[in-house]
Write an enzyme that holds these catalytic residues in place. Structure first.
Site, PDB file in Angstrom:
ATOM      1  CE  LYS A  21      -3.931   1.954   2.608  1.00 17.77           C
ATOM      2  NZ  LYS A  21      -4.820   1.743   3.769  1.00 17.77           N
ATOM      3  CB  SER A  40      -8.180   3.589   2.880  1.00 24.87           C
ATOM      4  OG  SER A  40      -7.300   3.003   3.830  1.00 24.87           O
ATOM      5  CB  SER A  53      -8.411   0.697   5.812  1.00 27.47           C
ATOM      6  OG  SER A  53      -9.123   1.895   5.957  1.00 27.47           O
TER       7      SER A  53
END
Length: 486
Positions: free
Chosen positions: A75, A150, A174
């Site tokens: 990420k 997210s 997330s």
């Protein structure tokens, strides 16, 4: 794509080289990215160099670990030395970290091959990956829908086999919510189990890095690699790390009287009936595997979302104060003086959702409202934690749906922040209490969209969560389904 263990055996037996596996993965990414947009940066050159180093070790007769030569996504809110780290924000569009985060350094030390940095909601603030300043990631199961957020880029990349496993971060759901939406396994560890050094902070008392995998075993292997004490993170826990992989067994009956608690507050209004049916069937399957099921009440669970949206924005307003266009990142070109440069940089560098949360947080921390909002939210947080502590006096693990719905259409909720925030209704309380939580696939709706079952464990009992998820996974076939991307 094969599992970590299968790829490891192929490498050790010299049936395939790390370079071949990496190149095939990069080719697959190249083919799918115009449709999916899972990655913000594809690190082909570095990945092939890492793969060649693994092949050289094998050729020299050296032993390699399970993650050596395995394609991994990271990420883009974790610092990677020499590779852009943007947090999907315009304000960091040119930022290249001079250092490596602890988790990515551990991956590199293990010989893993980082194929790219995945997309996210800007600064990890969102539930759909639509808040990225650069692109919107599509759900591999239906390209018109969101992958969750997210960490939507990481979840979509694993689901579409653009990488074998990936790292995400979880502040209020997330990792788990995108895992549910994309039909993969996602685990948020106990707060402090995995180092946050090099993770760009959103809400420091809630953020935690964790793994995504197509299977529970792959997820366990990645967790084992990244967990552990780090002196560079003041919140890191100095505890012995168990062998998460060795504890995986397909039968729960070997355990003495496993007690599972259904959180009754997570069922009812707001929960899609198809999600409720799938989760209920999953619980029945756990019973067949030998678990004893009880209904448990966590009365303050419902206050998780309102308290979170005071605490997290308050921490964000402080953490994001450092982005002013002076030392690093993007700077607005215009500005008559230093103050106007600050204002222009932050006004144009941050997206709408980030600015909304900074404003909420600044308001909650202001002198006239600190007691009424921030302190009250912290008191509610304590009550939620106490609810979990009371529940765990009677059961070993708690279960709930991971998300109240399956993946929604892109653009469906962007104009309604409250509706978007409620996507994390089931996951937020776990972060507020600092507990481990895992989402495992447990079915599909009538449109073929994945549904996730959330398992919540006691502090530092990731081994137990993984064991239960593994036994469930091995008795079902949901994890074997693969999206058809057209």
């Amino acid at each position: 794509m094969a599992s970590i263990r299968e790829l490891h055996e192929q490498l050790v037996k010299k049936e395939r080289s790390a370079v071949e596996i990496t190149q095939e993965t990069l080719d697959h990414i190249q083919e799918l990215e115009p449709k999916l947009h899972s990655f913000l940066h594809i690190t082909a050159q570095q990945a092939l160099e890492q793969a060649r180093a693994v092949d050289a070790k094998i050729a020299a007769g050296e032993e390699i670990g399970l993650l050596a030569g395995i394609p991994i996504g990271v990420k883009d809110n974790m610092c990677t030395k020499g590779i852009p780290t943007t947090c999907a924000s315009r304000i960091l569009e040119n930022f290249v970290p001079p250092y490596e985060s602890t988790v990515t350094q551990k991956l590199l030390d293990a010989g893993a091959v980082v194929v790219g940095k995945t997309n996210l909601d800007e600064f990890a603030m969102g539930s759909s990956t639509e808040n990225s300043a650069y692109q919107v990631t599509a759900n591999p199961w239906d390209l018109s829908r969101v992958p969750g957020g997210s960490s939507g880029g990481s979840a979509a990349a694993v689901a579409a086999e653009e990488c074998v496993v990936a790292l995400g971060s979880d502040t209020g759901g997330s990792i788990r919510q995108p895992a549910s939406f994309c039909g993969v396994v996602g685990l948020k560890p106990t707060y402090g189990l995995v180092s946050r050094y090099g993770l760009v902070a959103y809400a420091s008392s809630l953020d935690q890095i964790g793994p995504f995998g197509k299977s529970v075993e792959d997820t366990a292997i990645l967790l084992k690699a990244i967990a552990g004490y780090d002196h560079q993170d003041s919140t890191s826990l100095k505890v012995e790390i168990p062998d998460y992989v060795a504890s995986l067994k397909p039968d729960l009956k070997a355990r003495s009287k496993l007690r599972i608690g259904i959180i009754k507050e997570t069922f009812g209004e707001g929960l899609d009936s198809v999600v409720e049916q799938a989760v209920t069937k999953a619980i029945e399957q756990l019973q067949r595997l030998g678990a004893e099921v009880h209904v448990i009440s966590c009365p303050n669970f419902r206050y998780g979302v309102p308290s979170y949206y005071i605490i997290a924005p308050s921490e964000a307003s402080a953490n994001l104060a450092r982005y002013d266009g002076v030392k690093y990142g993007w700077r607005a070109p215009e500005g008559d003086n230093l103050l106007s440069m600050y204002k222009r940089t932050r006004a144009t560098g941050f997206g709408a959702e980030v600015k909304r949360r900074i404003m909420i947080g600044t308001y909650a921390l202001s002198a006239g409202y600190y007691d009424a909002y921030y302190l009250k939210a912290q008191k509610v947080r304590t009550l939620i934690k106490q609810d979990f502590e009371n529940a765990f006096k009677n059961v070993d693990v708690l279960v709930s749906p991971t998300a109240p719905t399956t993946a929604f259409k892109a653009g469906e909720k962007t104009a309604d922040p409250i509706s978007m925030y409620l996507n994390d209704l089931m996951t937020i309380p776990v972060n507020l209490a600092g507990l481990p939580g895992l989402s495992v696939p447990c079915g599909f709706d009538e449109q073929g969209l994945p549904i996730g079952l959330q398992l919540i464990g006691k502090v530092l009992r990731e081994d137990q969560l993984l064991q239960i998820a593994y036994a469930y996974e091995q008795s079902t076939s949901w994890h074997l389904s693969q999206p058809k991307i057209s």
